[in-house]
Design a protein around this motif. Structure first.
Motif, PDB file in Angstrom:
ATOM      1  N   PHE A  54     -11.798 -28.079 -31.660  1.00  0.00           N
ATOM      2  CA  PHE A  54     -11.590 -27.687 -33.087  1.00  0.00           C
ATOM      3  C   PHE A  54     -10.762 -26.491 -33.439  1.00  0.00           C
ATOM      4  O   PHE A  54     -10.603 -25.608 -33.392  1.00  0.00           O
ATOM      5  CB  PHE A  54     -13.204 -27.364 -33.846  1.00  0.00           C
ATOM      6  N   VAL A  55     -10.558 -26.565 -35.102  1.00  0.00           N
ATOM      7  CA  VAL A  55     -10.074 -25.501 -35.778  1.00  0.00           C
ATOM      8  C   VAL A  55     -10.756 -24.982 -37.285  1.00  0.00           C
ATOM      9  O   VAL A  55     -10.962 -25.928 -37.744  1.00  0.00           O
ATOM     10  CB  VAL A  55      -8.041 -25.977 -36.049  1.00  0.00           C
ATOM     11  N   SER A  56     -10.903 -23.721 -37.355  1.00  0.00           N
ATOM     12  CA  SER A  56     -12.218 -23.293 -38.779  1.00  0.00           C
ATOM     13  C   SER A  56     -11.625 -22.104 -39.182  1.00  0.00           C
ATOM     14  O   SER A  56     -11.067 -21.588 -38.558  1.00  0.00           O
ATOM     15  CB  SER A  56     -13.686 -23.129 -38.051  1.00  0.00           C
ATOM     16  N   VAL A  57     -11.101 -22.887 -40.454  1.00  0.00           N
ATOM     17  CA  VAL A  57      -9.719 -21.427 -41.113  1.00  0.00           C
ATOM     18  C   VAL A  57     -11.236 -21.553 -42.738  1.00  0.00           C
ATOM     19  O   VAL A  57     -10.844 -22.106 -42.684  1.00  0.00           O
ATOM     20  CB  VAL A  57      -8.698 -21.767 -40.966  1.00  0.00           C
ATOM     21  N   VAL A  58     -11.550 -20.342 -42.647  1.00  0.00           N
ATOM     22  CA  VAL A  58     -12.597 -19.744 -43.568  1.00  0.00           C
ATOM     23  C   VAL A  58     -12.259 -18.027 -43.082  1.00  0.00           C
ATOM     24  O   VAL A  58     -13.114 -17.269 -42.705  1.00  0.00           O
ATOM     25  CB  VAL A  58     -13.812 -20.212 -43.934  1.00  0.00           C
ATOM     26  N   ASP A  59     -10.661 -17.234 -43.916  1.00  0.00           N
ATOM     27  CA  ASP A  59     -10.023 -16.481 -43.868  1.00  0.00           C
ATOM     28  C   ASP A  59     -10.154 -15.685 -44.726  1.00  0.00           C
ATOM     29  O   ASP A  59      -8.696 -15.454 -45.210  1.00  0.00           O
ATOM     30  CB  ASP A  59      -8.886 -16.819 -42.351  1.00  0.00           C
ATOM     31  N   PRO A  60     -11.114 -14.971 -45.521  1.00  0.00           N
ATOM     32  CA  PRO A  60     -10.768 -14.071 -46.983  1.00  0.00           C
ATOM     33  C   PRO A  60     -10.011 -12.841 -45.916  1.00  0.00           C
ATOM     34  O   PRO A  60      -9.241 -11.954 -46.795  1.00  0.00           O
ATOM     35  CB  PRO A  60     -12.021 -13.909 -47.155  1.00  0.00           C
ATOM     36  N   GLY A  61     -10.000 -12.516 -44.619  1.00  0.00           N
ATOM     37  CA  GLY A  61      -9.023 -11.244 -43.546  1.00  0.00           C
ATOM     38  C   GLY A  61      -8.044 -11.582 -43.602  1.00  0.00           C
ATOM     39  O   GLY A  61      -7.798 -10.700 -42.451  1.00  0.00           O
ATOM     40  N   VAL A  62      -7.353 -13.082 -44.334  1.00  0.00           N
ATOM     41  CA  VAL A  62      -5.740 -13.398 -43.580  1.00  0.00           C
ATOM     42  C   VAL A  62      -5.165 -11.869 -44.126  1.00  0.00           C
ATOM     43  O   VAL A  62      -5.378 -11.651 -44.598  1.00  0.00           O
ATOM     44  CB  VAL A  62      -5.452 -14.435 -43.873  1.00  0.00           C
ATOM     45  N   GLY A  63      -4.702 -11.895 -42.792  1.00  0.00           N
ATOM     46  CA  GLY A  63      -3.120 -10.712 -42.897  1.00  0.00           C
ATOM     47  C   GLY A  63      -4.219  -9.448 -42.097  1.00  0.00           C
ATOM     48  O   GLY A  63      -3.008  -8.499 -42.611  1.00  0.00           O
ATOM     49  N   SER A  64      -5.148  -8.916 -42.468  1.00  0.00           N
ATOM     50  CA  SER A  64      -5.932  -8.109 -42.573  1.00  0.00           C
ATOM     51  C   SER A  64      -6.177  -8.072 -40.421  1.00  0.00           C
ATOM     52  O   SER A  64      -5.173  -8.764 -39.577  1.00  0.00           O
ATOM     53  CB  SER A  64      -7.026  -7.406 -42.753  1.00  0.00           C
ATOM     54  N   ASP A  65      -6.487  -7.094 -39.784  1.00  0.00           N
ATOM     55  CA  ASP A  65      -6.880  -6.787 -37.990  1.00  0.00           C
ATOM     56  C   ASP A  65      -7.671  -7.777 -37.301  1.00  0.00           C
ATOM     57  O   ASP A  65      -7.958  -7.289 -36.930  1.00  0.00           O
ATOM     58  CB  ASP A  65      -6.614  -4.561 -38.232  1.00  0.00           C
ATOM     59  N   ARG A  66      -7.960  -8.508 -38.172  1.00  0.00           N
ATOM     60  CA  ARG A  66      -8.993  -9.532 -37.309  1.00  0.00           C
ATOM     61  C   ARG A  66      -8.461 -10.114 -36.905  1.00  0.00           C
ATOM     62  O   ARG A  66      -7.317 -10.174 -37.163  1.00  0.00           O
ATOM     63  CB  ARG A  66      -9.479 -10.208 -38.468  1.00  0.00           C
ATOM     64  N   LYS A  67      -9.093 -10.581 -35.368  1.00  0.00           N
ATOM     65  CA  LYS A  67      -8.371 -10.835 -34.394  1.00  0.00           C
ATOM     66  C   LYS A  67      -8.608 -12.637 -35.363  1.00  0.00           C
ATOM     67  O   LYS A  67      -8.870 -13.071 -35.411  1.00  0.00           O
ATOM     68  CB  LYS A  67      -8.948 -10.824 -33.311  1.00  0.00           C
ATOM     69  N   SER A  68      -7.245 -13.013 -33.989  1.00  0.00           N
ATOM     70  CA  SER A  68      -7.166 -14.566 -34.105  1.00  0.00           C
ATOM     71  C   SER A  68      -7.815 -14.905 -32.425  1.00  0.00           C
ATOM     72  O   SER A  68      -6.911 -14.995 -31.856  1.00  0.00           O
ATOM     73  CB  SER A  68      -5.760 -15.471 -34.082  1.00  0.00           C
TER      74      SER A  68
END
Length: 282
Positions: free
Chosen positions: A67-81
């Motif tokens: 599965f891929v789930s991309v709801v990502d208001p923090g894109v570009g921040s230091d949150r992990k992938s």
């Protein structure tokens, strides 16, 4: 090795080329992949709903589905992938921002690995920091689903208890009253799906056809208080009348027969929307 199914979920919608670009990246990794949509209509930035839709769906797919789930208001921040492996053996590729909350609580997670973007990133995309859904998640997921990389090659192992989870209280019974939350809406029909299990509800000795009292609050504000029947199906009540029933995930739900309960009373979802159900004694 036969390719595993790849299932996509985003808040991108289908009115532009974002989802199509993710398909293109996946097919560029392996043109034989089978790709399916969970939904692309998650409300923008609504991590809670993304979390629930994964839980609603994941367990019905075979082991090793990706599965891929991309709801990502923090894109570009230091949150992990990360890529999480569920107790049932499916994989979820997602930002570590709370999207795994419902799966972690209800299905369980075996292992989590942080995506090593030095290896698992679309070639020549290094200057882009706003479309990880295409450059990191679709690419990594396609490589995993096609067998081009193993789970171990995703990146370094992370403690399961280190993942970000959203606050969610379990449903409880006290003094003959069951308290839970409005977990999600059955969007097409406007029904309210709670986190109150059928088993917990049945501890109160309520039979089909009996009346219950339902109270709904948003924070401290009371939004709804009324009596309704406990029905086996919508046929058990008249058109326009409310009822309590057991939904497809074996939890208690509230509906208006042939109407939208959510629209009628402007009901939302999440841990600050509480619902109380008690046996009605006139």
């Amino acid at each position: 090795m036969m390719s595993r199914a790849l299932v996509l979920q985003t808040d991108f919608g289908l009115s532009d080329g974002a989802v199509n670009a993710m398909y293109g990246v996946a097919f560029s990794v392996d043109a034989t992949l089978s790709i399916f949509n969970l939904t692309h209509d998650i409300p923008p930035f609504n991590i809670w709903e993304a979390s629930y839709r994964l839980f609603q769906t994941v367990s019905y797919w075979p082991e090793e589905t990706v599965f891929v789930s991309v709801v990502d208001p923090g894109v570009g921040s230091d949150r992990k992938s990360v890529v999480a492996k569920t107790m049932a053996g499916q994989y979820i590729v997602t930002p570590d921002n709370g999207t795994l909350s419902h799966v972690e609580r209800n299905v369980g997670i075996q292992e989590v690995r942080e995506i090593d973007e030095n290896v698992n990133r679309l070639p020549k995309s290094g200057a882009s920091h706003t479309f990880h859904g295409r450059d990191v998640y679709a690419y990594t997921a396609a490589r995993l689903a096609s067998g081009k990389i193993s789970f171990e090659e995703v990146g370094p192992l992370q403690p399961v208890d280190s993942i970000v989870t959203l606050c969610c209280n379990d449903a409880v019974v006290k003094d003959g009253e069951i308290t839970g939350i409005i977990d999600i809406l059955d969007i097409q029909f406007g029904n309210l799906w709670s986190n109150i299990s059928r088993e917990l509800f049945e501890t109160q000795g309520i039979s089909y056809g009996e009346m219950v009292e339902v109270e709904i609050k948003h924070g401290k504000r009371k939004v709804y208080l009324n009596q309704m029947a406990y029905g086996r199906s919508f046929a058990d009540t008249r058109i326009g009348q409310p009822l309590v029933y057991v939904n497809s995930l074996d939890n208690m739900a509230i509906a208006i027969n042939q109407g939208s309960f959510a629209k009628a009373y402007n009901i939302g979802t999440g841990s600050n929307w509480t619902i109380k159900i008690r046996k009605y004694n006139p």
